[in-house]
Write a protein that holds these residues in place. Structure first.
Motif, PDB file in Angstrom:
ATOM      1  N   GLU A   8       4.321  -6.687 -11.800  1.00  0.00           N
ATOM      2  CA  GLU A   8       5.122  -6.079 -12.940  1.00  0.00           C
ATOM      3  C   GLU A   8       5.345  -4.705 -12.927  1.00  0.00           C
ATOM      4  OE1 GLU A   8       3.363  -8.156 -16.512  1.00  0.00           O
ATOM      5  OE2 GLU A   8       4.927  -9.388 -16.470  1.00  0.00           O
ATOM      6  N   ASP A   9       4.281  -3.842 -12.826  1.00  0.00           N
ATOM      7  CA  ASP A   9       4.160  -2.442 -12.390  1.00  0.00           C
ATOM      8  C   ASP A   9       5.420  -2.067 -11.322  1.00  0.00           C
ATOM      9  OD1 ASP A   9       2.346  -2.279 -14.511  1.00  0.00           O
ATOM     10  OD2 ASP A   9       0.635  -1.852 -13.020  1.00  0.00           O
ATOM     11  N   ASN A  10       5.185  -2.750 -10.354  1.00  0.00           N
ATOM     12  CA  ASN A  10       6.131  -2.446  -9.018  1.00  0.00           C
ATOM     13  C   ASN A  10       7.777  -2.875  -9.776  1.00  0.00           C
ATOM     14  OD1 ASN A  10       4.064  -2.061  -7.461  1.00  0.00           O
ATOM     15  ND2 ASN A  10       4.286  -3.545  -6.404  1.00  0.00           N
ATOM     16  N   GLN A  11       7.851  -3.891 -10.343  1.00  0.00           N
ATOM     17  CA  GLN A  11       9.309  -4.270 -10.954  1.00  0.00           C
ATOM     18  C   GLN A  11       9.580  -3.085 -11.687  1.00  0.00           C
ATOM     19  OE1 GLN A  11      10.661  -6.593  -8.916  1.00  0.00           O
ATOM     20  NE2 GLN A  11       8.660  -6.387  -8.408  1.00  0.00           N
ATOM     21  N   THR A  48       0.838  -0.971   0.110  1.00  0.00           N
ATOM     22  CA  THR A  48       0.065   0.147   0.048  1.00  0.00           C
ATOM     23  C   THR A  48       0.891   1.101  -0.142  1.00  0.00           C
ATOM     24  OG1 THR A  48      -2.035  -1.310   1.263  1.00  0.00           O
ATOM     25  CG2 THR A  48      -1.749   1.239   1.293  1.00  0.00           C
ATOM     26  N   LYS A  49       1.920   1.222   0.958  1.00  0.00           N
ATOM     27  CA  LYS A  49       2.748   2.486   1.072  1.00  0.00           C
ATOM     28  C   LYS A  49       3.655   2.576  -0.357  1.00  0.00           C
ATOM     29  CE  LYS A  49       2.377   5.003   3.792  1.00  0.00           C
ATOM     30  NZ  LYS A  49       1.140   5.942   3.985  1.00  0.00           N
ATOM     31  N   PHE A  50       4.016   1.373  -0.997  1.00  0.00           N
ATOM     32  CA  PHE A  50       4.760   1.654  -2.142  1.00  0.00           C
ATOM     33  C   PHE A  50       4.084   2.049  -3.320  1.00  0.00           C
ATOM     34  CE2 PHE A  50       6.778  -0.049  -6.076  1.00  0.00           C
ATOM     35  CZ  PHE A  50       7.952   0.420  -6.030  1.00  0.00           C
ATOM     36  N   ARG A  51       2.660   1.894  -3.385  1.00  0.00           N
ATOM     37  CA  ARG A  51       1.624   2.341  -4.324  1.00  0.00           C
ATOM     38  C   ARG A  51       1.620   3.875  -4.178  1.00  0.00           C
ATOM     39  NH1 ARG A  51      -1.325  -2.204  -3.886  1.00  0.00           N
ATOM     40  NH2 ARG A  51      -2.538  -1.338  -2.202  1.00  0.00           N
ATOM     41  N   GLU A  52       1.567   4.359  -2.708  1.00  0.00           N
ATOM     42  CA  GLU A  52       1.265   5.532  -2.486  1.00  0.00           C
ATOM     43  C   GLU A  52       2.641   6.434  -2.622  1.00  0.00           C
ATOM     44  OE1 GLU A  52       0.840   7.932   1.631  1.00  0.00           O
ATOM     45  OE2 GLU A  52      -0.235   6.262   1.469  1.00  0.00           O
ATOM     46  N   LEU A  53       3.512   6.182  -2.194  1.00  0.00           N
ATOM     47  CA  LEU A  53       4.851   6.569  -2.118  1.00  0.00           C
ATOM     48  C   LEU A  53       5.814   6.557  -3.385  1.00  0.00           C
ATOM     49  CD1 LEU A  53       6.014   6.006   1.585  1.00  0.00           C
ATOM     50  CD2 LEU A  53       4.864   8.102   0.660  1.00  0.00           C
ATOM     51  N   GLY A  54       5.744   5.316  -4.463  1.00  0.00           N
ATOM     52  CA  GLY A  54       6.522   5.034  -5.376  1.00  0.00           C
ATOM     53  C   GLY A  54       7.929   4.984  -4.959  1.00  0.00           C
ATOM     54  N   SER A  55       8.197   4.666  -4.060  1.00  0.00           N
ATOM     55  CA  SER A  55       9.945   4.369  -3.736  1.00  0.00           C
ATOM     56  C   SER A  55       9.923   3.350  -2.732  1.00  0.00           C
ATOM     57  CB  SER A  55      10.388   5.717  -3.502  1.00  0.00           C
ATOM     58  OG  SER A  55      11.483   5.413  -2.711  1.00  0.00           O
ATOM     59  N   ALA A  56      10.765   2.489  -2.568  1.00  0.00           N
ATOM     60  CA  ALA A  56      11.196   1.348  -1.822  1.00  0.00           C
ATOM     61  C   ALA A  56      11.618   2.004  -0.603  1.00  0.00           C
ATOM     62  CB  ALA A  56      11.907   0.264  -2.132  1.00  0.00           C
ATOM     63  N   GLU A  77      13.000   1.741 -12.862  1.00  0.00           N
ATOM     64  CA  GLU A  77      13.061   3.371 -13.044  1.00  0.00           C
ATOM     65  C   GLU A  77      13.594   4.219 -11.912  1.00  0.00           C
ATOM     66  OE1 GLU A  77       9.266   4.390 -14.045  1.00  0.00           O
ATOM     67  OE2 GLU A  77       9.497   3.325 -16.085  1.00  0.00           O
ATOM     68  N   ASN A  78      13.405   3.681 -10.532  1.00  0.00           N
ATOM     69  CA  ASN A  78      13.863   4.121  -9.469  1.00  0.00           C
ATOM     70  C   ASN A  78      15.603   4.220  -9.170  1.00  0.00           C
ATOM     71  OD1 ASN A  78      11.404   5.407  -9.041  1.00  0.00           O
ATOM     72  ND2 ASN A  78      10.731   4.173  -7.337  1.00  0.00           N
ATOM     73  N   ALA A  79      15.945   2.951  -9.701  1.00  0.00           N
ATOM     74  CA  ALA A  79      17.224   2.628  -9.479  1.00  0.00           C
ATOM     75  C   ALA A  79      18.195   3.832  -9.757  1.00  0.00           C
ATOM     76  CB  ALA A  79      17.631   1.408 -10.150  1.00  0.00           C
ATOM     77  N   HIS A  80      19.231   4.099  -8.906  1.00  0.00           N
ATOM     78  CA  HIS A  80      20.069   5.092  -9.150  1.00  0.00           C
ATOM     79  C   HIS A  80      21.036   4.794 -10.412  1.00  0.00           C
ATOM     80  CE1 HIS A  80      19.374   7.488  -5.547  1.00  0.00           C
ATOM     81  NE2 HIS A  80      19.267   6.367  -5.004  1.00  0.00           N
ATOM     82  N   GLN A 123      12.971  -7.286  -0.652  1.00  0.00           N
ATOM     83  CA  GLN A 123      12.562  -8.621  -0.659  1.00  0.00           C
ATOM     84  C   GLN A 123      11.165  -8.684  -0.780  1.00  0.00           C
ATOM     85  OE1 GLN A 123      14.571 -10.201   2.694  1.00  0.00           O
ATOM     86  NE2 GLN A 123      16.276 -10.551   1.730  1.00  0.00           N
ATOM     87  N   ILE A 124      10.259  -8.312  -0.168  1.00  0.00           N
ATOM     88  CA  ILE A 124       9.061  -8.216  -0.278  1.00  0.00           C
ATOM     89  C   ILE A 124       8.348  -7.758  -1.599  1.00  0.00           C
ATOM     90  CG2 ILE A 124       6.775  -7.420   0.743  1.00  0.00           C
ATOM     91  CD1 ILE A 124       7.946  -7.553   3.484  1.00  0.00           C
ATOM     92  N   LEU A 125       8.861  -6.502  -2.157  1.00  0.00           N
ATOM     93  CA  LEU A 125       8.401  -5.810  -3.171  1.00  0.00           C
ATOM     94  C   LEU A 125       8.980  -6.892  -4.335  1.00  0.00           C
ATOM     95  CD1 LEU A 125       9.286  -2.331  -2.441  1.00  0.00           C
ATOM     96  CD2 LEU A 125       6.837  -3.067  -2.854  1.00  0.00           C
ATOM     97  N   GLN A 126      10.151  -7.404  -4.499  1.00  0.00           N
ATOM     98  CA  GLN A 126      10.728  -8.170  -5.604  1.00  0.00           C
ATOM     99  C   GLN A 126      10.447  -9.793  -5.642  1.00  0.00           C
ATOM    100  OE1 GLN A 126      14.829  -7.212  -5.148  1.00  0.00           O
ATOM    101  NE2 GLN A 126      14.719  -5.464  -6.485  1.00  0.00           N
ATOM    102  N   ASN A 127       9.715 -10.312  -4.626  1.00  0.00           N
ATOM    103  CA  ASN A 127       9.550 -11.546  -4.636  1.00  0.00           C
ATOM    104  C   ASN A 127       8.010 -11.799  -5.234  1.00  0.00           C
ATOM    105  OD1 ASN A 127       8.822 -14.280  -3.977  1.00  0.00           O
ATOM    106  ND2 ASN A 127       9.912 -13.991  -1.893  1.00  0.00           N
TER     107      ASN A 127
END
Length: 194
Positions: free
Chosen positions: A135-138, A31-39, A143-146, A77-81
Motif C-alpha cells: 500500500e505504501d508503494n502504491q 529493495t531498490k524502490f524503497r531506496e530510490l523511491g521511484s520506479a 504521488e510520483n505520477a507526472h 508490473q512487479i511493483l503494482q501486482n
C-alpha cells in the motif's frame, strides 16, 4: 499464469519461486524502490549494470521463463501486482465497450479502483513484501505520477524529493513551470522558452 518470482507447489498453492536467482531479482526491485523511491530510477539502476530480469513468456500451452534486459513496464508490473504482497486478486482490469460507427468496440486495460476488484484475498500465500509495504508503494507510485494536481511530494531524478529545495517539474511544453520548496503549496512561475 503466475508472474515471475512465483510458482505452484505440489499441493496447488502459490509459493515463492525456489530459484534464488529469480527470487533475488524480484527482491532487488523492491529493495531498490524503497531506496530510490521511484520506479523509473529502479529501471535505470537495473539497466546500468545490465542486470537481466525474469520475464514469463505466455502461451496457451507453454509457461516459459526467460531473462531479458529490464523494461520500465516490467518494473511497474512487479511493483503494482498485489500477488507480490501475498494477496490473490482477480478482476483488477476492466473492459469498456464503445459504439463506433454503429458497432460495438471493446477496449480493455482500464484499472479498476481496489473496492471494485472482483476478488481480493490478503495473506493468501507468502509474498516478497507485506501488505502495508504494498500500500505504501502504491501511494508513492501515485504521488510520483507526472501531471498530478497533488504536489505534496514528487520524485525528481535522484529519488524522493521530501527535503530537496527547488525541485523543478515542467508541466507543459510552453512556459509554465512549478517550483516546490519541499513545504506547503506549489508555486507557479513563468519561465522563458528555450
Amino acid at each position: 499464469m503466475l508472474p515471475p518470482g512465483f510458482c505452484w507447489n505440489e499441493l496447488g498453492k502459490i509459493e515463492i519461486d525456489p530459484d534464488e536467482h529469480v527470487a533475488g531479482v524480484v527482491r532487488l526491485v523492491f529493495t531498490k524502490f524503497r531506496e530510490l523511491g521511484s520506479a523509473r530510477q529502479v529501471f535505470l539502476w537495473l539497466r546500468a549494470p545490465d542486470i537481466k530480469m525474469p520475464v514469463v513468456l505466455r502461451n496457451v500451452q507453454i509457461y516459459k521463463l526467460t531473462w531479458k534486459a529490464p523494461a520500465y513496464h516490467t518494473v511497474m508490473q512487479i511493483l503494482q501486482n498485489p500477488l507480490y504482497a501475498g494477496a490473490y486478486a482477480c478482476g483488477r482490469i476492466a473492459q469498456k465497450t464503445r459504439i463506433v460507427d454503429g458497432r460495438a468496440h471493446k477496449v480493455s486495460g482500464f484499472k479498476k479502483p481496489r473496492e471494485e476488484w472482483n476478488v481480493l484475498l490478503r495473506d493468501n500465500h507468502s509474498g516478497y513484501i507485506s501488505w502495508q509495504e504494498y500500500e505504501d508503494n502504491q501511494m508513492l507510485l501515485l504521488e510520483n505520477a507526472h501531471m498530478k494536481k497533488n504536489c505534496s511530494r514528487k520524485s525528481t531524478r535522484g529519488g524522493r524529493a521530501s527535503n530537496r529545495l527547488d525541485a523543478v517539474r515542467t508541466l507543459r511544453a510552453d512556459d509554465a513551470c512549478v517550483l516546490w520548496s519541499g513545504q506547503g503549496e506549489c508555486t507557479s512561475v513563468s519561465m522563458p522558452r528555450r
